[in-house]
Design an enzyme around this catalytic site. Structure first.
Site, short mmCIF file in Angstrom:
data_model
loop_
_atom_site.label_atom_id
_atom_site.label_comp_id
_atom_site.label_asym_id
_atom_site.label_seq_id
_atom_site.Cartn_x
_atom_site.Cartn_y
_atom_site.Cartn_z
N ARG A 117 0.80 -1.23 0.00
CA ARG A 117 0.00 0.00 0.00
C ARG A 117 0.83 1.28 0.00
NH1 ARG A 117 -3.10 -2.98 3.60
NH2 ARG A 117 -4.89 -3.92 2.57
N LYS A 139 3.59 11.60 -11.06
CA LYS A 139 2.64 10.75 -11.80
C LYS A 139 3.32 9.42 -12.10
CE LYS A 139 0.73 13.84 -15.02
NZ LYS A 139 0.07 13.87 -16.32
N GLU A 181 10.33 18.37 -24.96
CA GLU A 181 9.73 18.76 -23.67
C GLU A 181 10.45 19.98 -23.09
OE1 GLU A 181 6.97 17.39 -22.75
OE2 GLU A 181 6.94 15.32 -23.49
N LYS A 222 8.67 22.72 -14.12
CA LYS A 222 7.76 21.63 -13.78
C LYS A 222 7.47 21.62 -12.27
CE LYS A 222 5.99 17.22 -14.54
NZ LYS A 222 5.93 15.95 -15.19
N GLU A 232 -3.56 18.21 -11.59
CA GLU A 232 -4.01 18.57 -12.92
C GLU A 232 -5.42 19.11 -13.00
OE1 GLU A 232 -3.31 16.45 -17.15
OE2 GLU A 232 -2.12 15.89 -15.43
N ARG A 236 -1.76 22.78 -14.15
CA ARG A 236 -0.87 21.73 -14.62
C ARG A 236 -1.13 21.38 -16.09
NH1 ARG A 236 1.39 16.49 -11.21
NH2 ARG A 236 2.45 15.58 -12.98
N ASN A 240 0.68 20.33 -20.91
CA ASN A 240 0.21 19.52 -22.05
C ASN A 240 0.27 20.28 -23.37
OD1 ASN A 240 -0.35 17.23 -20.56
ND2 ASN A 240 -2.33 18.04 -19.91
N HIS A 243 0.35 18.47 -26.63
CA HIS A 243 0.12 17.06 -26.34
C HIS A 243 -1.21 16.51 -26.81
CE1 HIS A 243 3.82 17.30 -24.16
NE2 HIS A 243 3.72 16.08 -23.69
N HIS A 247 -0.81 13.14 -28.69
CA HIS A 247 -1.44 11.88 -28.28
C HIS A 247 -2.26 11.29 -29.42
CE1 HIS A 247 -1.10 13.29 -23.83
NE2 HIS A 247 -0.04 12.60 -24.20
N HIS A 260 7.53 9.55 -28.21
CA HIS A 260 6.61 10.54 -27.65
C HIS A 260 7.07 11.97 -27.97
CE1 HIS A 260 3.99 12.65 -24.93
NE2 HIS A 260 5.03 13.15 -24.31
N1 LIG Z 1 4.92 10.46 -15.34
C1 LIG Z 1 5.02 11.47 -16.15
O1 LIG Z 1 4.74 12.61 -15.78
C2 LIG Z 1 5.49 11.25 -17.54
C3 LIG Z 1 5.82 12.34 -18.35
C4 LIG Z 1 6.30 12.11 -19.63
C5 LIG Z 1 6.48 10.81 -20.07
N2 LIG Z 1 6.14 9.76 -19.28
C6 LIG Z 1 6.33 8.38 -19.74
O2 LIG Z 1 7.71 8.18 -20.03
C7 LIG Z 1 7.82 7.14 -21.00
C8 LIG Z 1 8.86 7.51 -22.03
O3 LIG Z 1 10.08 7.71 -21.38
P1 LIG Z 1 11.44 7.82 -22.22
O4 LIG Z 1 11.26 8.70 -23.37
O5 LIG Z 1 12.47 8.16 -21.21
O6 LIG Z 1 11.62 6.37 -22.83
P2 LIG Z 1 12.20 5.00 -22.25
O7 LIG Z 1 12.02 4.89 -20.80
O8 LIG Z 1 11.69 3.91 -23.10
O9 LIG Z 1 13.77 5.16 -22.56
C9 LIG Z 1 14.19 5.18 -23.90
C10 LIG Z 1 15.31 4.18 -24.17
O10 LIG Z 1 16.55 4.72 -23.71
C11 LIG Z 1 17.21 3.80 -22.86
N3 LIG Z 1 17.98 4.62 -21.92
C12 LIG Z 1 17.54 5.26 -20.82
N4 LIG Z 1 18.52 6.01 -20.30
C13 LIG Z 1 19.62 5.84 -21.06
C14 LIG Z 1 20.94 6.35 -21.02
N5 LIG Z 1 21.30 7.24 -20.09
N6 LIG Z 1 21.81 5.93 -21.96
C15 LIG Z 1 21.44 5.07 -22.93
N7 LIG Z 1 20.19 4.55 -23.04
C16 LIG Z 1 19.30 4.94 -22.11
C17 LIG Z 1 16.07 3.02 -22.25
O11 LIG Z 1 16.46 1.79 -21.72
C18 LIG Z 1 15.16 2.85 -23.46
O12 LIG Z 1 15.61 1.84 -24.30
C19 LIG Z 1 6.44 6.92 -21.58
O13 LIG Z 1 5.94 5.69 -21.13
C20 LIG Z 1 5.62 8.08 -21.02
O14 LIG Z 1 4.27 7.72 -20.80
C21 LIG Z 1 5.66 9.97 -18.04
ZN LIG Z 2 5.18 14.73 -22.96
#
Ligand SMILES: NC(=O)c1ccc[n+]([C@@H]2O[C@H](COP(=O)([O-])OP(=O)(O)OC[C@H]3O[C@@H](n4cnc5c(N)ncnc54)[C@H](O)[C@@H]3O)[C@@H](O)[C@H]2O)c1
Ligand SMILES: [Zn+2]
Length: 355
Positions: A117, A139, A181, A222, A232, A236, A240, A243, A247, A260
């Protein structure tokens, strides 16, 4: 190097942007913390596991390897990780350290939110996108069959630590996607950040001083926005920007054609054009912004997609409330307006112009 406070009803914590911060990770672990669980992927561990281990200063930990990939960002993985924690001595005093890109910070954060939990998490984002976005703000979540991030929890970390050193190993495509971003934060709240994008060679080459400024400024924005509006309701939503369209593009292309951030680049072009058409943004300013966005993302095209199908996706977006599509529009750099009930015909014209 800077450190920013995030203050929410649940917790106050530091978001740190600092080269080499990984080496002092142990300072962020509260006394009396039990077993440590590091959630990571093989690639991140191969490049930076040594630095993380050094940062733990001899403390033992159990490493949970997540296979990576959006298709694996599922609650079944959270369950498997929770089982692995339990089998390795996890209890209420345990701490999760999420060490990876946004998928790992989302899923690791979700694991911490639901294990017994709720136990604490320290976020250590390792992609540019995750350092400026996913890793801060609390998030967390996973995907459902029916859509991305449709299950999850708000779970603020104990600390969010962005060490720009880890970005040296980031593939170029991921880096450029993450910059979407960053410029987004500039457009919604910081002209100085927007101006960093005029120094194309330096930013492209990951010039340390410039990149550190970009990350710190994005994290500051942020943190500010999240502190004012954790869940949000209104403010917040400015995060977006671009976005709603992004999306729709991601959904229409099954999350497989664009990263993304790439979809966000295209989305920002469309919405900047839309802001001009709806007379929120003066033409000369729109031209400058579109030119900058083009310079960084001109190679990203989605003009084979059907605008009407994208509009249909937009009205299904989870941020659509009672069928009204909200757009975050620009009135100037650092000046945004949330507008609902934008005519579909105008959205269509902007899609045709900028996809
Ligand atoms: N919670 C939030 O507020 C929020 C905001 C934006 C995005 N997200 C989420 O984030 C995700 C996307 O994240 P992302 O773009 O980081 O992609 P990801 O986590 O898939 O990472 C991209 C790739 O890079 C590799 N990688 C990571 N760090 C590295 C490094 N330092 N050197 C070499 N390779 C590395 C990872 O293993 C992966 O293969 C989505 O699922 C999205 O929904 C969440
Ligand atoms: Zn984004």
């Amino acid at each position: 190097m800077p450190s920013f406070a995030v203050t929410t009803a649940a917790r106050s914590y530091q978001a740190v942007v600092e080269r080499g911060a990984l080496h002092r990770l142990h300072e962020f672990i509260p006394p009396r913390t039990g077993k440590l669980f590091v959630v990571t992927t093989d690639d991140v561990w191969r490049h930076h596991g040594g630095a993380l281990e050094a940062g733990l200063a001899g403390r033992s930990f159990h490493r949970i390897v997540f296979p990576g990939g959006e298709e694996k960002k599922r609650i079944s993985q959270v369950e498997a990780m929770a089982d692995e924690m339990l089998a390795n001595g996890g209890d209420r005093s345990s701490l999760v350290i999420a060490f990876g890109g946004g998928i790992v910070t989302d899923l690791g954060g979700f694991l911490a939110a639901v294990f017994m939990r709720g136990i604490p998490v320290i976020q250590i984002p390792t992609t540019l996108l995750a350092q400026v976005d996913a890793g801060v703000g609390g998030k967390t979540g996973a995907n459902l069959q029916g859509g991305k991030n449709l299950i999850g929890a708000f779970h603020q970390p104990l600390a969010a630590i962005a060490d720009p050193n880890v970005l040296a190993s980031l593939p170029e495509r991921e880096y450029l996607a993450g910059l979407a971003e960053v410029i987004k934060s500039g457009l919604i709240r910081s002209e100085e950040l927007y101006k960093a994008f005029q120094r194309k060679d330096d930013l492209y080459a990951r010039n340390a001083a410039l990149l550190d400024f970009c990350i710190a400024e994005s994290v500051r924005i942020k943190c500010e926005v999240v502190s004012e509006d954790e869940k949000e309701s209104d403010l917040r939503r400015i995060l977006n920007f671009g976005h709603t369209v992004a999306h729709a593009i991601e959904a229409e292309t099954n999350y497989s054609r664009f990263l993304h951030g790439e979809a966000v680049w295209i989305g920002m072009r469309v919405v900047t054009d839309l802001s001009r058409r709806l007379a929120y943004l003066p033409s000369s300013e729109a031209a400058h912004i579109l030119d900058t966005l083009q310079t960084w993302s001109g190679g990203l095209r989605a003009n084979d997609l059907d605008p009407d199908r994208l509009i249909a996706h937009m009205s299904k977006d989870k941020k659509t409330i009672q069928g009204r599509v909200n757009f975050v529009l620009l009135a100037g750099i650092g000046d945004v307006k949330i507008v609902s009930g934008v005519p579909a015909g105008t959205v269509r014209e902007s899609l045709i112009a900028e996809l």
